[in-house]
Write a protein that holds these residues in place. Sequence first.
Motif, PDB file in Angstrom:
ATOM      1  N   ALA A   4      -5.050   3.178  -1.538  1.00 54.56           N
ATOM      2  CA  ALA A   4      -5.113   3.606  -2.935  1.00 54.56           C
ATOM      3  C   ALA A   4      -5.478   2.436  -3.842  1.00 54.56           C
ATOM      4  CB  ALA A   4      -3.780   4.219  -3.362  1.00 54.56           C
ATOM      5  N   ARG A   5      -4.942   1.265  -3.556  1.00 55.52           N
ATOM      6  CA  ARG A   5      -5.292   0.081  -4.359  1.00 55.52           C
ATOM      7  C   ARG A   5      -6.764  -0.276  -4.213  1.00 55.52           C
ATOM      8  NH1 ARG A   5       0.018  -3.774  -3.882  1.00 55.52           N
ATOM      9  NH2 ARG A   5       1.293  -2.365  -5.087  1.00 55.52           N
ATOM     10  N   GLU A   6      -7.273  -0.180  -2.989  1.00 57.64           N
ATOM     11  CA  GLU A   6      -8.699  -0.455  -2.773  1.00 57.64           C
ATOM     12  C   GLU A   6      -9.556   0.533  -3.549  1.00 57.64           C
ATOM     13  OE1 GLU A   6      -9.950  -0.794   1.320  1.00 57.64           O
ATOM     14  OE2 GLU A   6      -8.117  -1.892   1.816  1.00 57.64           O
ATOM     15  N   MET A   7      -9.170   1.804  -3.514  1.00 58.23           N
ATOM     16  CA  MET A   7      -9.908   2.825  -4.261  1.00 58.23           C
ATOM     17  C   MET A   7      -9.853   2.549  -5.755  1.00 58.23           C
ATOM     18  SD  MET A   7      -8.961   6.441  -2.419  1.00 58.23           S
ATOM     19  CE  MET A   7      -9.737   7.364  -3.730  1.00 58.23           C
ATOM     20  N   ALA A   8      -8.681   2.179  -6.240  1.00 59.20           N
ATOM     21  CA  ALA A   8      -8.492   1.942  -7.673  1.00 59.20           C
ATOM     22  C   ALA A   8      -9.338   0.773  -8.156  1.00 59.20           C
ATOM     23  CB  ALA A   8      -7.022   1.687  -7.974  1.00 59.20           C
ATOM     24  N   GLU A   9      -9.499  -0.220  -7.308  1.00 66.56           N
ATOM     25  CA  GLU A   9     -10.235  -1.409  -7.700  1.00 66.56           C
ATOM     26  C   GLU A   9     -11.744  -1.193  -7.719  1.00 66.56           C
ATOM     27  OE1 GLU A   9      -8.688  -4.434  -5.135  1.00 66.56           O
ATOM     28  OE2 GLU A   9      -6.787  -4.493  -6.209  1.00 66.56           O
ATOM     29  N   GLN A  10     -12.201  -0.109  -7.128  1.00 67.02           N
ATOM     30  CA  GLN A  10     -13.625   0.204  -7.186  1.00 67.02           C
ATOM     31  C   GLN A  10     -13.940   0.681  -8.608  1.00 67.02           C
ATOM     32  OE1 GLN A  10     -14.390   3.179  -4.235  1.00 67.02           O
ATOM     33  NE2 GLN A  10     -13.897   1.815  -2.546  1.00 67.02           N
ATOM     34  N   GLU A  11     -14.888   0.056  -9.225  1.00 66.35           N
ATOM     35  CA  GLU A  11     -15.221   0.383 -10.610  1.00 66.35           C
ATOM     36  C   GLU A  11     -15.609   1.856 -10.731  1.00 66.35           C
ATOM     37  OE1 GLU A  11     -18.375  -0.979 -14.013  1.00 66.35           O
ATOM     38  OE2 GLU A  11     -17.809  -2.397 -12.469  1.00 66.35           O
ATOM     39  N   GLY A  12     -15.018   2.522 -11.700  1.00 64.95           N
ATOM     40  CA  GLY A  12     -15.356   3.916 -11.976  1.00 64.95           C
ATOM     41  C   GLY A  12     -14.757   4.914 -11.014  1.00 64.95           C
ATOM     42  N   ASN A  13     -13.740   4.551 -10.242  1.00 70.78           N
ATOM     43  CA  ASN A  13     -13.127   5.476  -9.290  1.00 70.78           C
ATOM     44  C   ASN A  13     -11.738   5.883  -9.781  1.00 70.78           C
ATOM     45  OD1 ASN A  13     -12.036   6.886  -7.175  1.00 70.78           O
ATOM     46  ND2 ASN A  13     -12.748   5.496  -5.601  1.00 70.78           N
ATOM     47  N   ASP A  15      -9.908   8.392  -8.897  1.00 73.56           N
ATOM     48  CA  ASP A  15      -9.019   8.942  -7.867  1.00 73.56           C
ATOM     49  C   ASP A  15      -8.075   7.889  -7.300  1.00 73.56           C
ATOM     50  OD1 ASP A  15     -10.093  11.500  -8.110  1.00 73.56           O
ATOM     51  OD2 ASP A  15     -11.632  11.102  -6.595  1.00 73.56           O
ATOM     52  N   GLY A  16      -8.544   6.671  -7.173  1.00 75.31           N
ATOM     53  CA  GLY A  16      -7.684   5.601  -6.681  1.00 75.31           C
ATOM     54  C   GLY A  16      -6.511   5.360  -7.608  1.00 75.31           C
ATOM     55  N   TRP A  17      -6.775   5.346  -8.918  1.00 75.98           N
ATOM     56  CA  TRP A  17      -5.688   5.155  -9.893  1.00 75.98           C
ATOM     57  C   TRP A  17      -4.716   6.329  -9.836  1.00 75.98           C
ATOM     58  CZ3 TRP A  17      -5.267   0.433 -11.250  1.00 75.98           C
ATOM     59  CH2 TRP A  17      -6.389  -0.371 -11.407  1.00 75.98           C
ATOM     60  N   HIS A  18      -5.266   7.529  -9.673  1.00 78.37           N
ATOM     61  CA  HIS A  18      -4.425   8.727  -9.580  1.00 78.37           C
ATOM     62  C   HIS A  18      -3.509   8.655  -8.355  1.00 78.37           C
ATOM     63  CE1 HIS A  18      -3.121  12.859  -9.346  1.00 78.37           C
ATOM     64  NE2 HIS A  18      -3.806  13.034  -8.245  1.00 78.37           N
ATOM     65  N   TYR A  19      -4.083   8.360  -7.192  1.00 73.45           N
ATOM     66  CA  TYR A  19      -3.271   8.269  -5.973  1.00 73.45           C
ATOM     67  C   TYR A  19      -2.235   7.148  -6.069  1.00 73.45           C
ATOM     68  CZ  TYR A  19      -6.796  11.320  -3.897  1.00 73.45           C
ATOM     69  OH  TYR A  19      -7.641  12.356  -3.625  1.00 73.45           O
ATOM     70  N   LEU A  20      -2.651   6.030  -6.628  1.00 71.94           N
ATOM     71  CA  LEU A  20      -1.724   4.918  -6.804  1.00 71.94           C
ATOM     72  C   LEU A  20      -0.570   5.326  -7.725  1.00 71.94           C
ATOM     73  CD1 LEU A  20      -1.305   2.026  -5.894  1.00 71.94           C
ATOM     74  CD2 LEU A  20      -2.692   1.276  -7.826  1.00 71.94           C
ATOM     75  N   GLY A  21      -0.871   6.093  -8.752  1.00 74.89           N
ATOM     76  CA  GLY A  21       0.173   6.599  -9.643  1.00 74.89           C
ATOM     77  C   GLY A  21       1.148   7.522  -8.931  1.00 74.89           C
ATOM     78  N   LEU A  22       0.619   8.397  -8.082  1.00 73.34           N
ATOM     79  CA  LEU A  22       1.494   9.298  -7.328  1.00 73.34           C
ATOM     80  C   LEU A  22       2.437   8.516  -6.421  1.00 73.34           C
ATOM     81  CD1 LEU A  22      -1.032  12.087  -6.252  1.00 73.34           C
ATOM     82  CD2 LEU A  22       0.729  12.244  -8.032  1.00 73.34           C
ATOM     83  N   LEU A  23       1.892   7.538  -5.711  1.00 66.60           N
ATOM     84  CA  LEU A  23       2.705   6.730  -4.798  1.00 66.60           C
ATOM     85  C   LEU A  23       3.737   5.895  -5.557  1.00 66.60           C
ATOM     86  CD1 LEU A  23      -0.153   5.549  -2.423  1.00 66.60           C
ATOM     87  CD2 LEU A  23       1.567   7.300  -1.945  1.00 66.60           C
ATOM     88  N   THR A  24       3.333   5.352  -6.692  1.00 59.61           N
ATOM     89  CA  THR A  24       4.225   4.507  -7.484  1.00 59.61           C
ATOM     90  C   THR A  24       5.367   5.321  -8.084  1.00 59.61           C
ATOM     91  OG1 THR A  24       2.424   2.994  -7.992  1.00 59.61           O
ATOM     92  CG2 THR A  24       4.323   2.928  -9.459  1.00 59.61           C
ATOM     93  N   CYS A  25       5.070   6.523  -8.530  1.00 55.93           N
ATOM     94  CA  CYS A  25       6.113   7.350  -9.145  1.00 55.93           C
ATOM     95  C   CYS A  25       7.232   7.658  -8.149  1.00 55.93           C
ATOM     96  CB  CYS A  25       5.507   8.646  -9.671  1.00 55.93           C
ATOM     97  SG  CYS A  25       6.653   9.593 -10.701  1.00 55.93           S
ATOM     98  N   GLN A  26       6.837   7.976  -6.919  1.00 53.46           N
ATOM     99  CA  GLN A  26       7.821   8.378  -5.910  1.00 53.46           C
ATOM    100  C   GLN A  26       8.359   7.218  -5.085  1.00 53.46           C
ATOM    101  OE1 GLN A  26       9.055  11.468  -5.799  1.00 53.46           O
ATOM    102  NE2 GLN A  26       7.756  11.841  -7.572  1.00 53.46           N
ATOM    103  N   GLY A  27       7.728   6.067  -5.182  1.00 55.73           N
ATOM    104  CA  GLY A  27       8.207   4.914  -4.442  1.00 55.73           C
ATOM    105  C   GLY A  27       7.758   4.881  -3.003  1.00 55.73           C
ATOM    106  N   PHE A  28       6.540   5.319  -2.721  1.00 55.47           N
ATOM    107  CA  PHE A  28       5.991   5.240  -1.369  1.00 55.47           C
ATOM    108  C   PHE A  28       5.250   3.926  -1.215  1.00 55.47           C
ATOM    109  CE2 PHE A  28       6.334   9.857  -1.922  1.00 55.47           C
ATOM    110  CZ  PHE A  28       7.090  10.149  -0.795  1.00 55.47           C
TER     111      PHE A  28
END
Length: 83
Positions: A4-13, A15-28
């Motif tokens: 998810a971090r790799e996806m988030a770091e890709q410019e204009g992606n 979905d990576g930020w979204h997935y990272l947010g989901l994981l961060t909220c729940q503590g995965f």
Amino acid sequence: LAFAREMAEQEGNPDGWHYLGLLTCQGFGTPADPAAAFALQKRAADLGCADAMFELYTHHVRGLGTPQNDEAAFAANLRAAEV
């Protein structure tokens, strides 16, 4: 989490930020942090991710990482529906 971090770091992606947010909220793979998750979902929503816009709705309705705010929840849900 690394994927998810790799996806988030890709410019204009958003979905990576979204997935990272989901994981961060729940503590995965990271400590649960609803406030940080809210910020990550906001970033994804600002990049056009409808799923993140719906997550912002959820955060606002429940007061999860942000103050409970029905008007902001409605606006986030409406924005998601319009995408």
